[in-house]
Design an enzyme around this catalytic site. Structure first.
Site, PDB file in Angstrom:
ATOM      1  N   ASP A   1       2.404 -14.678 -10.062  1.00  0.00           N
ATOM      2  CA  ASP A   1       2.462 -13.237  -9.785  1.00  0.00           C
ATOM      3  C   ASP A   1       3.885 -12.799  -9.488  1.00  0.00           C
ATOM      4  O   ASP A   1       4.145 -12.106  -8.497  1.00  0.00           O
ATOM      5  CB  ASP A   1       1.543 -12.890  -8.613  1.00  0.00           C
ATOM      6  CG  ASP A   1       1.232 -11.389  -8.540  1.00  0.00           C
ATOM      7  OD1 ASP A   1       1.430 -10.698  -9.561  1.00  0.00           O
ATOM      8  OD2 ASP A   1       0.801 -10.925  -7.481  1.00  0.00           O
TER       9      ASP A   1
ATOM     10  N   SER B   1      -2.703  -7.056   4.403  1.00  0.00           N
ATOM     11  CA  SER B   1      -1.769  -6.077   4.951  1.00  0.00           C
ATOM     12  C   SER B   1      -0.682  -6.846   5.690  1.00  0.00           C
ATOM     13  O   SER B   1      -0.956  -7.855   6.342  1.00  0.00           O
ATOM     14  CB  SER B   1      -2.480  -5.120   5.909  1.00  0.00           C
ATOM     15  OG  SER B   1      -3.513  -4.418   5.248  1.00  0.00           O
ATOM     16  N   VAL B   2       0.551  -6.363   5.582  1.00  0.00           N
ATOM     17  CA  VAL B   2       1.687  -7.058   6.196  1.00  0.00           C
ATOM     18  C   VAL B   2       2.265  -6.179   7.299  1.00  0.00           C
ATOM     19  O   VAL B   2       2.535  -4.985   7.079  1.00  0.00           O
ATOM     20  CB  VAL B   2       2.762  -7.399   5.162  1.00  0.00           C
ATOM     21  CG1 VAL B   2       3.904  -8.177   5.813  1.00  0.00           C
ATOM     22  CG2 VAL B   2       2.171  -8.194   4.006  1.00  0.00           C
TER      23      VAL B   2
ATOM     24  N   GLY C   1       3.652  -3.189   4.454  1.00  0.00           N
ATOM     25  CA  GLY C   1       3.214  -3.422   3.088  1.00  0.00           C
ATOM     26  C   GLY C   1       1.735  -3.713   3.006  1.00  0.00           C
ATOM     27  O   GLY C   1       1.116  -4.183   3.966  1.00  0.00           O
TER      28      GLY C   1
ATOM     29  N   SER D   1      -3.507  -6.498  -2.545  1.00  0.00           N
ATOM     30  CA  SER D   1      -4.913  -6.539  -2.920  1.00  0.00           C
ATOM     31  C   SER D   1      -5.770  -7.204  -1.854  1.00  0.00           C
ATOM     32  O   SER D   1      -6.906  -6.807  -1.618  1.00  0.00           O
ATOM     33  CB  SER D   1      -5.068  -7.292  -4.246  1.00  0.00           C
ATOM     34  OG  SER D   1      -4.330  -6.668  -5.262  1.00  0.00           O
ATOM     35  N   PHE D   2      -5.240  -8.246  -1.213  1.00  0.00           N
ATOM     36  CA  PHE D   2      -6.032  -9.027  -0.283  1.00  0.00           C
ATOM     37  C   PHE D   2      -5.498  -8.992   1.144  1.00  0.00           C
ATOM     38  O   PHE D   2      -6.015  -9.705   2.006  1.00  0.00           O
ATOM     39  CB  PHE D   2      -6.099 -10.492  -0.731  1.00  0.00           C
ATOM     40  CG  PHE D   2      -6.596 -10.680  -2.129  1.00  0.00           C
ATOM     41  CD1 PHE D   2      -7.881 -10.321  -2.475  1.00  0.00           C
ATOM     42  CD2 PHE D   2      -5.761 -11.199  -3.103  1.00  0.00           C
ATOM     43  CE1 PHE D   2      -8.335 -10.484  -3.769  1.00  0.00           C
ATOM     44  CE2 PHE D   2      -6.209 -11.373  -4.396  1.00  0.00           C
ATOM     45  CZ  PHE D   2      -7.512 -11.011  -4.737  1.00  0.00           C
TER      46      PHE D   2
END
Length: 1024
Positions: free
Chosen positions: A841, A723-724, A717, A720-721
């Site tokens: 969010d 990466s997983v 995944g 915006s800030f």
């Protein structure tokens, strides 16, 4: 005739054929080399304008397969021409190509339950063989094309639930074969068209919620086949024409939510002999309700609520009764006659009666014993806000199917019958504001499924039965303003389900508060005022972490306020006045974001604080405490005396002694820093967090190895800030590793917000953070990461919008369970965590699913921990910018309002509506003031469920049935569940924050829905 004589005719024929072919070719969009080519190329042209994320039309690319074998394409056996297109419930986007008009043999078009947009192509008018056109539940715009009226064989026309505008074409009246005409839930105008009187084969007509306006034309004389007529929500005025009341075939009549006037016909039983549903609520009808209506042997549903009907309710003797729902509330049926409730006797033969609503009807007199003769399947009985007197009949205990009983706001007297304990299925029991006396029957403890109990404003006496502690699902308990005595049973404080209110105020209760009060961690309001309670407040009260309102005034409490109250960060209103509290006012009250504080008439002493709530004299009351001093000037208290000795040292000396060592220390630190050659590691917990808990360090090397060098094959995944990545440690444990992009503005702040929020939050429905770590990577760059438990089933967005068709679709039960999980998580964040946390969010991609599809809320990068100034400035503007994602962020954030719990509830409402409709709030259909909220709100009042996710609906547009554990079909129960889900979603996403549901109410409603879907024979849900 000789051959030579035929030659002129032959050549003329050739010329005519050639001319016709040339003209026809010019009028065709697609060149023709044969009939099969026409249909194939038309189908490919249709496909070219459609976005097909689920692959419904994937077989249409195979040129080696005959197009008659393509999915959704049906050909005739004789000519191998396309006679039907079935593209329903395919998740299709895009528009409908004009080339559909080239499929000249088409008889049926089924493209409903998709997201198609644009105009309905006028080329449909070429399809003179067309019999069925179903385009409902899409996003078509423009007007209904007049060219459709060229389809003279059309029998079914359904274009409801779109964004169509303009007038309904008058020429539709020439479609003499029409049996179904549905255009509801569009923005049409021009009144009800008189042409419907010409459609003599019409069986169903629905213009529901089109806001057509005007009067109803008297044109129904020839519609001898009409079975269903729905004109609700059209701002109609005037009276209902007599011809509509004389349709002997009519089975369903919906004219709700208009401004219709006049009287209901007295002989409606004979003029409408087949009628099953009469729905007239929210109009201006006057006069009596004719006896023939309630006496009808065919009637299933009668709803005339919120009119101006009056007179006595009468039911004539009859042998059969099919009634399931009777809604007569908000009328003037009271006539002060002794037998005005005799009509209840006539309802006793209605063995399928499920709902009886009689609130606010101006009725009076005694409640008859025959109430107990009503159907055992009756689930909702509402007699509230009338003038009933006498006792509550003990026979009511025979209504074993009741889930809701409301007789509040009447003049009932006598004792509560012991038989009330027989209502084992009851969820809501409201007997407040009567004059009931005697003790609370111990049998009330048998109501183990009860979630709300209201007995306030009566004359009940005796002690509170300890058996009430058996109601393990109770979330709201009101026993206030009675004459109850004795101690509060300890068992009552074992009801950990209590989450809304515990109101025992204005009684004569005595004794001390047991320490078990700390079990009520989810409770938001405690009212114990105006009793005779004594002793010190138990320190365990500080465990009630969700508490917002505490009122223990007018008792005999003593001692000091326990320091544990300082941990109640959700507190808004506190009243401890008129007790015997002593000691100093605790300074922790300065730091709690209180809106009001009443400490008057106690024995507090010492200095009054000046910060927080104490800074506003209008929000605090401390009168009647004679030994207080200080505080803000508006409190008019004497100044506090000072016993400090004067310092012999001059100010200059003090400054030198203080500043010089500090400067020397700073110089030394700077020197050491300049000399140090090693790379310093970045602090893991910046000063902004001030959590007092350091972050656990995990080396960059370990994470690098676990993710195979942060390989793209392990990337699961991106945001915006960050990466997983999926990572596997040496011991085989699989984790999710979120690596922050510190080069993007806000990345570091997102890391701080998420770590701080998750450090203050622990709950089974929150993503579990293993550690937050920071350091230096192999290239000497700053590195920050958050390590989570791995969620093997991805996120909710992938399951709802499964573009690759790799995942099974979620069932209704699964969606409700996920919605419950998210609600529990929000409830914890808002009310139970050490600090109030707003997620900011909430959206499907941030809802992660474990191996059992249990939902966990994740991604706290935008989370906000509310500080004390929040409650004092909740409506003030803010410069923090909009928090959240487009479509999910609360509208008040767009105008600068501070983040709040109600903002999360808005996002939750949109999330729930997306789960029900399978439409994203940024869907292409939501333009020009139309939103997912308004789309759902507009649809709530209709009898159909056209906006529901097609996967929950059969191709015929009806709700998918389910079988419960007894093997019975549960169609109506599931329909009510879906409607209630829509209502929750709409209520949570109201534009004004104060009108949105809270988490406790959402959890309560969703739990009821879940029980009903599971087929619990003890559960029944009714949508009112």
């Amino acid at each position: 005739m000789s051959a030579t004589k035929w030659l002129p005719f032959f050549f003329v024929t050739l010329v005519l054929v050639a001319t016709f072919s040339t003209v026809a070719a010019q009028n065709r969009t697609i060149p023709v080399s044969g009939t099969n080519t026409v249909d194939r190329e038309a189908l490919l042209a249709i496909k070219s304008m459609i976005n097909d994320p689920r692959g419904l039309m994937s077989s249409w690319n195979n040129s080696s397969v005959d197009f008659c074998q393509w999915q959704g394409v049906i050909c005739g056996l004789r000519h191998q021409r396309v006679i039907a297109l079935n593209l329903s419930s395919g998740g299709l986007l895009g528009s409908l190509s004009p080339f559909i008009g080239n499929l000249s043999f088409l008889r049926a078009i089924r493209a409903h339950n998709n997201s198609l947009s644009g105009d309905i192509p006028s080329q449909l008018g070429r399809l003179f063989r067309l019999q069925e056109l179903r385009l409902y539940n899409n996003s078509f715009t423009g007007s209904i094309p007049d060219a459709i009226t060229n389809c003279t064989n059309l029998q079914y026309l359904h274009v409801g639930y779109n964004n169509l505008v303009g007038k309904i074409p008058d020429r539709i009246g020439s479609l003499s074969m029409l049996s179904l005409l549905i255009v509801h839930e569009n923005s049409l105008q021009g009144g009800i068209p008189p042409f419907i009187g010409n459609l003599t084969l019409l069986e169903t007509v629905s213009f529901f919620n089109c806001r057509l306006g005007g009067r109803t034309p008297d044109v129904f004389q020839r519609l001898s086949n009409l079975r269903r007529y729905s004109m609700a929500g059209n701002d109609l005025v005037g009276t209902v024409p007599p011809s509509l009341y004389n349709l002997s075939s009519l089975e369903e009549l919906y004219i709700d939510d208009n401004r219709l006037t006049g009287r209901l016909p007295t002989n409606i039983n004979t003029t409408l002999p087949k009628i099953g549903t009469l729905s007239f609520p929210r109009n201006q009808f006057t006069g009596p309700l004719p006896p023939s209506i309630l006496s009808s042997p065919t009637l299933l549903v009668i709803d005339v609520a919120q009119n101006n009907l009056s007179g006595k309710l009468v039911i004539n003797p009859r042998n059969t009764c099919q009634l399931t729902r009777v809604s007569l509330s908000w009328n003037n049926f009271g006539n002060e006659e002794d037998d005005e409730m005799k009509f209840i006797d006539g309802l006793s033969i209605c063995k399928n009666l499920d709902v009886l609503l009689l609130s606010n009807t101006q009725m009076r007199g005694f409640l008859p014993d025959s109430l107990g003769n009503l159907s055992t399947s009756l689930s909702q009985l509402d007699l509230a806000s009338n003038a009933f007197s006498g006792s509550l009949p003990s026979s009511v205990g025979g209504l074993s199917g009741l889930t809701s009983l409301d007789v509040s706001n009447n003049q009932l007297t006598g004792t509560l019958p012991m038989t009330i304990g027989n209502l084992r299925n009851i969820r809501r029991l409201n007997l407040k504001n009567n004059s009931f006396s005697g003790s609370i029957p111990s049998s009330i403890g048998n109501l183990s499924l009860m979630i709300e109990l209201h007995l306030g404003l009566n004359k009940l006496n005796g002690s509170i039965p300890s058996d009430l502690g058996n109601a393990k699902r109770l979330i709201e308990l009101n026993l206030d303003r009675n004459n109850l005595t004795g101690a509060i049973p300890r068992k009552l404080f074992e009801l950990t389900s209590l989450s809304i209110i515990l109101n025992l105020g204005s009684n004569q209760l005595s004794g001390q508060l047991p320490t078990q009060i700390g079990n009520l961690k989810g409770l938001t309001e405690i009212i114990l005022a105006n009793n005779r309670l004594s002793g010190e407040l138990p320190s365990s009260l500080g465990s009630c972490s969700s508490l917002e309102n505490l009122n223990i005034s007018n008792n005999f409490f003593s001692g000091s306020l326990p320091s544990s109250l300082g941990s109640l960060r959700a507190l808004e209103n506190v009243d401890v006045s008129h007790n015997n509290f002593t000691g100093q006012i605790p300074t922790y009250l300065e730091t709690i974001p209180l809106a009001s504080l009443n400490m008057s008439f106690n024995r507090f002493q010492g200095v009054v604080p000046k910060k927080g709530v104490f800074s506003n004299a209008g929000s605090v009351s401390i009168v009647g405490n004679g030994q207080l001093c200080g505080g803000v000037i508006e409190l008019y208290l004497p100044k506090c005396s000072s016993n400090k000795r004067k310092n012999n040292l001059s100010l200059a000396v003090i400054l030198v002694i203080s500043i010089v060592p500090a400067l020397l220390c700073v110089a030394l630190v700077l020197l050491l820093f300049m000399c140090c050659r090693r790379k310093r590691e970045v602090e893991s917990d910046p000063p902004e967090t001030r959590s007092g808990e350091s972050l656990i360090q995990v080396s960059y090397e370990a994470l690098y190895k676990a993710t195979d060098g942060f390989s793209t094959k392990n990337l699961i995944g991106e945001g915006s800030f960050s990466s997983v990545y999926k990572g596997c440690l040496d011991d085989g444990v699989i984790l999710a590793i979120k690596v922050l992009n510190l080069h993007r503005q806000g990345g570091s702040k997102s890391f701080i917000s998420e770590c701080e929020a998750l450090r203050n939050a622990r709950h089974r429905n929150l993503i579990k953070v293993i550690t937050c770590c920071s350091g230096i990577d192999f290239h000497g760059n700053e590195f920050k990461a958050i390590v989570y438990e791995f969620m093997p089933n991805g996120n909710l967005d992938q399951w709802l919008h499964n573009v690759q068709n790799e995942l099974p679709r979620l069932s209704l039960l699964q969606r409700v369970c996920i919605a419950l999980d998210v609600a529990y998580a929000l409830n914890y964040l808002h009310h139970h965590a050490a600090k109030t946390i707003v997620h900011c969010d909430l959206k499907p991609s941030n809802i992660l699913l474990d191996k059992d599809l249990v939902a966990h809320v994740g991604d706290f990068g935008l989370a906000k921990i509310l500080q004390s100034e929040y409650h004092q400035n909740r409506q003030h503007s803010s410069s923090v910018g909009i928090r959240g994602s487009i479509g999910y962020a609360a509208p008040e954030y767009g105008v600068g309002s501070k983040v709040s719990r109600s903002g999360d509830m808005y996002s939750y409402g949109i999330l729930l509506l997306e789960m029900i409709t399978n439409k994203k709030p940024i869907d292409a259909m939501f333009v020009e003031g139309v939103s997912l909220h308004s789309y759902a709100k507009k649809a709530m009042g209709d009898g159909s469920l056209g906006i529901i996710d097609p996967m929950l609906i059969n191709n015929d547009g009806n709700l998918s049935k389910r079988t419960n554990k007894e093997g019975a079909i549960g169609h109506m129960n599931n329909e009510a569940c879906l409607r209630l889900l829509l209502e929750i979603g709409v209520s949570c996403s109201m534009e004004r924050p104060q009108y949105r549901m809270d988490t406790a109410t959402v959890i309560q409603e969703l739990q009821l829905i879940k029980d009903a879907i599971l087929g619990d024979s003890n559960v029944s849900i009714n949508f009112v």
